[in-house]
Design a protein around this motif. Structure first.
Motif, PDB file in Angstrom:
ATOM      1  N   GLY A 113      -3.337  -2.180   6.925  1.00  0.00           N
ATOM      2  CA  GLY A 113      -3.978  -3.391   7.419  1.00  0.00           C
ATOM      3  C   GLY A 113      -3.002  -4.510   7.694  1.00  0.00           C
ATOM      4  O   GLY A 113      -3.416  -5.637   7.998  1.00  0.00           O
ATOM      5  N   GLY A 114      -1.704  -4.230   7.588  1.00  0.00           N
ATOM      6  CA  GLY A 114      -0.691  -5.253   7.825  1.00  0.00           C
ATOM      7  C   GLY A 114      -0.449  -6.149   6.629  1.00  0.00           C
ATOM      8  O   GLY A 114       0.263  -7.148   6.737  1.00  0.00           O
ATOM      9  N   ARG A 115      -1.023  -5.797   5.474  1.00  0.00           N
ATOM     10  CA  ARG A 115      -0.868  -6.620   4.270  1.00  0.00           C
ATOM     11  C   ARG A 115       0.408  -6.237   3.518  1.00  0.00           C
ATOM     12  O   ARG A 115       0.860  -5.100   3.585  1.00  0.00           O
ATOM     13  CB  ARG A 115      -2.083  -6.454   3.363  1.00  0.00           C
ATOM     14  CG  ARG A 115      -3.401  -6.877   4.011  1.00  0.00           C
ATOM     15  CD  ARG A 115      -4.586  -6.592   3.094  1.00  0.00           C
ATOM     16  NE  ARG A 115      -4.701  -5.164   2.782  1.00  0.00           N
ATOM     17  CZ  ARG A 115      -5.588  -4.652   1.943  1.00  0.00           C
ATOM     18  NH1 ARG A 115      -6.436  -5.453   1.307  1.00  0.00           N
ATOM     19  NH2 ARG A 115      -5.615  -3.350   1.729  1.00  0.00           N
ATOM     20  N   LEU A 116       0.940  -7.204   2.794  1.00  0.00           N
ATOM     21  CA  LEU A 116       2.132  -6.984   1.982  1.00  0.00           C
ATOM     22  C   LEU A 116       1.710  -6.470   0.613  1.00  0.00           C
ATOM     23  O   LEU A 116       0.918  -7.100  -0.087  1.00  0.00           O
ATOM     24  CB  LEU A 116       2.907  -8.289   1.835  1.00  0.00           C
ATOM     25  CG  LEU A 116       4.215  -8.219   1.043  1.00  0.00           C
ATOM     26  CD1 LEU A 116       5.263  -7.425   1.820  1.00  0.00           C
ATOM     27  CD2 LEU A 116       4.726  -9.627   0.746  1.00  0.00           C
ATOM     28  N   VAL A 117       2.230  -5.319   0.221  1.00  0.00           N
ATOM     29  CA  VAL A 117       1.899  -4.723  -1.071  1.00  0.00           C
ATOM     30  C   VAL A 117       2.956  -5.153  -2.085  1.00  0.00           C
ATOM     31  O   VAL A 117       4.157  -4.941  -1.883  1.00  0.00           O
ATOM     32  CB  VAL A 117       1.829  -3.192  -0.985  1.00  0.00           C
ATOM     33  CG1 VAL A 117       1.493  -2.592  -2.345  1.00  0.00           C
ATOM     34  CG2 VAL A 117       0.807  -2.765   0.068  1.00  0.00           C
ATOM     35  N   VAL A 118       2.500  -5.774  -3.177  1.00  0.00           N
ATOM     36  CA  VAL A 118       3.394  -6.309  -4.201  1.00  0.00           C
ATOM     37  C   VAL A 118       3.187  -5.551  -5.503  1.00  0.00           C
ATOM     38  O   VAL A 118       2.062  -5.433  -6.003  1.00  0.00           O
ATOM     39  CB  VAL A 118       3.145  -7.819  -4.417  1.00  0.00           C
ATOM     40  CG1 VAL A 118       4.046  -8.359  -5.533  1.00  0.00           C
ATOM     41  CG2 VAL A 118       3.377  -8.584  -3.120  1.00  0.00           C
ATOM     42  N   ALA A 119       4.278  -5.018  -6.064  1.00  0.00           N
ATOM     43  CA  ALA A 119       4.247  -4.421  -7.403  1.00  0.00           C
ATOM     44  C   ALA A 119       4.425  -5.556  -8.402  1.00  0.00           C
ATOM     45  O   ALA A 119       5.476  -6.193  -8.446  1.00  0.00           O
ATOM     46  CB  ALA A 119       5.363  -3.387  -7.552  1.00  0.00           C
ATOM     47  N   ARG A 120       3.404  -5.815  -9.181  1.00  0.00           N
ATOM     48  CA  ARG A 120       3.378  -6.994 -10.042  1.00  0.00           C
ATOM     49  C   ARG A 120       4.477  -6.953 -11.096  1.00  0.00           C
ATOM     50  O   ARG A 120       4.753  -5.918 -11.701  1.00  0.00           O
ATOM     51  CB  ARG A 120       2.016  -7.104 -10.709  1.00  0.00           C
ATOM     52  CG  ARG A 120       0.851  -7.255  -9.749  1.00  0.00           C
ATOM     53  CD  ARG A 120      -0.476  -7.054 -10.474  1.00  0.00           C
ATOM     54  NE  ARG A 120      -0.627  -8.034 -11.549  1.00  0.00           N
ATOM     55  CZ  ARG A 120      -1.386  -9.132 -11.445  1.00  0.00           C
ATOM     56  NH1 ARG A 120      -2.027  -9.383 -10.317  1.00  0.00           N
ATOM     57  NH2 ARG A 120      -1.489  -9.950 -12.456  1.00  0.00           N
ATOM     58  N   ALA A 121       5.085  -8.116 -11.329  1.00  0.00           N
ATOM     59  CA  ALA A 121       6.138  -8.218 -12.334  1.00  0.00           C
ATOM     60  C   ALA A 121       5.607  -8.009 -13.743  1.00  0.00           C
ATOM     61  O   ALA A 121       6.353  -7.611 -14.642  1.00  0.00           O
ATOM     62  CB  ALA A 121       6.828  -9.580 -12.227  1.00  0.00           C
ATOM     63  N   ASP A 122       4.301  -8.279 -13.945  1.00  0.00           N
ATOM     64  CA  ASP A 122       3.738  -8.124 -15.286  1.00  0.00           C
ATOM     65  C   ASP A 122       3.287  -6.697 -15.575  1.00  0.00           C
ATOM     66  O   ASP A 122       2.691  -6.428 -16.622  1.00  0.00           O
ATOM     67  CB  ASP A 122       2.573  -9.095 -15.480  1.00  0.00           C
ATOM     68  CG  ASP A 122       1.419  -8.855 -14.501  1.00  0.00           C
ATOM     69  OD1 ASP A 122       1.428  -7.821 -13.798  1.00  0.00           O
ATOM     70  OD2 ASP A 122       0.512  -9.718 -14.436  1.00  0.00           O
ATOM     71  N   GLY A 123       3.569  -5.783 -14.635  1.00  0.00           N
ATOM     72  CA  GLY A 123       3.228  -4.390 -14.854  1.00  0.00           C
ATOM     73  C   GLY A 123       1.818  -4.026 -14.461  1.00  0.00           C
ATOM     74  O   GLY A 123       1.409  -2.878 -14.629  1.00  0.00           O
ATOM     75  N   GLY A 124       1.051  -4.962 -13.932  1.00  0.00           N
ATOM     76  CA  GLY A 124      -0.306  -4.672 -13.504  1.00  0.00           C
ATOM     77  C   GLY A 124      -0.320  -3.837 -12.236  1.00  0.00           C
ATOM     78  O   GLY A 124       0.731  -3.461 -11.692  1.00  0.00           O
TER      79      GLY A 124
END
Length: 296
Positions: A268-279
């Motif tokens: 969908g053109g969205r930026l996927v972020v791997a959370r720093a808090d491990g979520g």
């Protein structure tokens, strides 16, 4: 290594070309029309005005009466706008400030790719015509590397804004700093093609290169019914996106902040972020992204 759209033939950078300092000649509207408004092509009209508030606003106001492919270029914008209602200003004839009217026949959920497509097209065209490496900051910024006291610094040289116009139109505007000197920058974090040692800052061939590249990518994308994977757009954007693989802080609507590593651009053109808090990973569709410096 930061991804970028590099010059196709690797010209060696040089400074001091004839348009970079005192001379800022006007665009040649007649020559641009002869080169770009062609039978069977995407671009159906091209107008150049000396000054206006916003090319996006002007073109959107006329969208109902214009066919797809209308191009409006301003030598100067007095009320240019970016995302999140930010202003965009620059001296007359120091950059490229233009908007195009598009009417894509693709599923509505794929329209979010249009500003990303414009970024790929602009970066690719400018890399060839200006001989400067360019990269993309999600979702709509064009970045260049400017020499500084600590080595080359990543600077924003351009931005893209897409807005709906009428029932089926989308106006896409692009502002690009071309010959801005250091003492003319609106903010220290800004850059320009000249400051990045572009081999050419002649705006006529730069505009032709961007619009031809945009026609190419738009044709591929619409032929694939807006499918970013089938058209090659998703792969091309990821390859040139400086945000991926970086630590980021996403400042989201509602005041929420998300910190982590940018790991992908989804379908969908969205930026996927791997959370720093491990979520769980989170896909960001809107918001302001700040590139974080790595910790030594």
């Amino acid at each position: 290594m930061t991804p970028s759209f590099g010059p196709s033939h690797g010209p060696s950078p040089r400074s001091g070309n004839r348009w970079s300092d005192l001379e800022r000649p006007p665009l040649n509207a007649a020559a641009l029309r002869r080169a770009l408004v062609l039978p069977g092509g995407l671009w159906t009209s091209l107008d150049v005005v000396a000054a206006t508030g916003s090319t996006n606003s002007d073109l959107a106001a006329r969208a109902g009466a214009l066919p797809e492919g209308a191009v409006l270029v301003a030598e100067e914008q007095t009320a240019g706008r970016g995302r999140l209602d930010r202003t965009w200003s620059a001296p007359a004839r120091s950059g490229l400030f233009f908007s195009v009217l598009l009417k894509p026949r693709v599923p509505a959920e794929r329209l979010a790719w249009l500003p990303l497509l414009t970024g790929v097209a602009a970066a690719t065209g400018l890399a060839r015509a200006a001989g400067v490496d360019m990269s993309l900051k999600w979702p709509n910024d064009l970045l260049v590397k400017v020499p500084g006291p600590q080595g080359k610094e990543e600077r924003k040289a351009g931005g893209i804004l897409a807005e709906r116009a009428g029932d089926d139109g989308i106006v896409v505007g692009l502002g690009l700093n071309v010959t801005l000197r250091a003492d003319e920058l609106p903010v220290p974090a800004a850059g320009s093609l000249a400051l990045a040692n572009a081999v050419s800052t002649d705006r006529d061939p730069l505009l032709r290169a961007v619009l031809r590249s945009l026609e190419h990518w738009y044709g591929r994308w619409t032929a694939a019914e807006g499918d970013p994977a089938a058209s090659g757009l998703q792969e091309a954007y990821a390859a040139g996106c400086a945000t991926l693989g970086r630590g980021v802080r996403a400042e989201l609507p509602g005041g929420r902040t998300l910190t982590g590593e940018a790991v992908a651009i989804d379908g969908g053109g969205r930026l996927v972020v791997a959370r720093a808090d491990g979520g769980e990973r989170e896909a960001v569709g809107a918001g302001d992204i700040v590139h974080l410096r790595p910790v030594d």
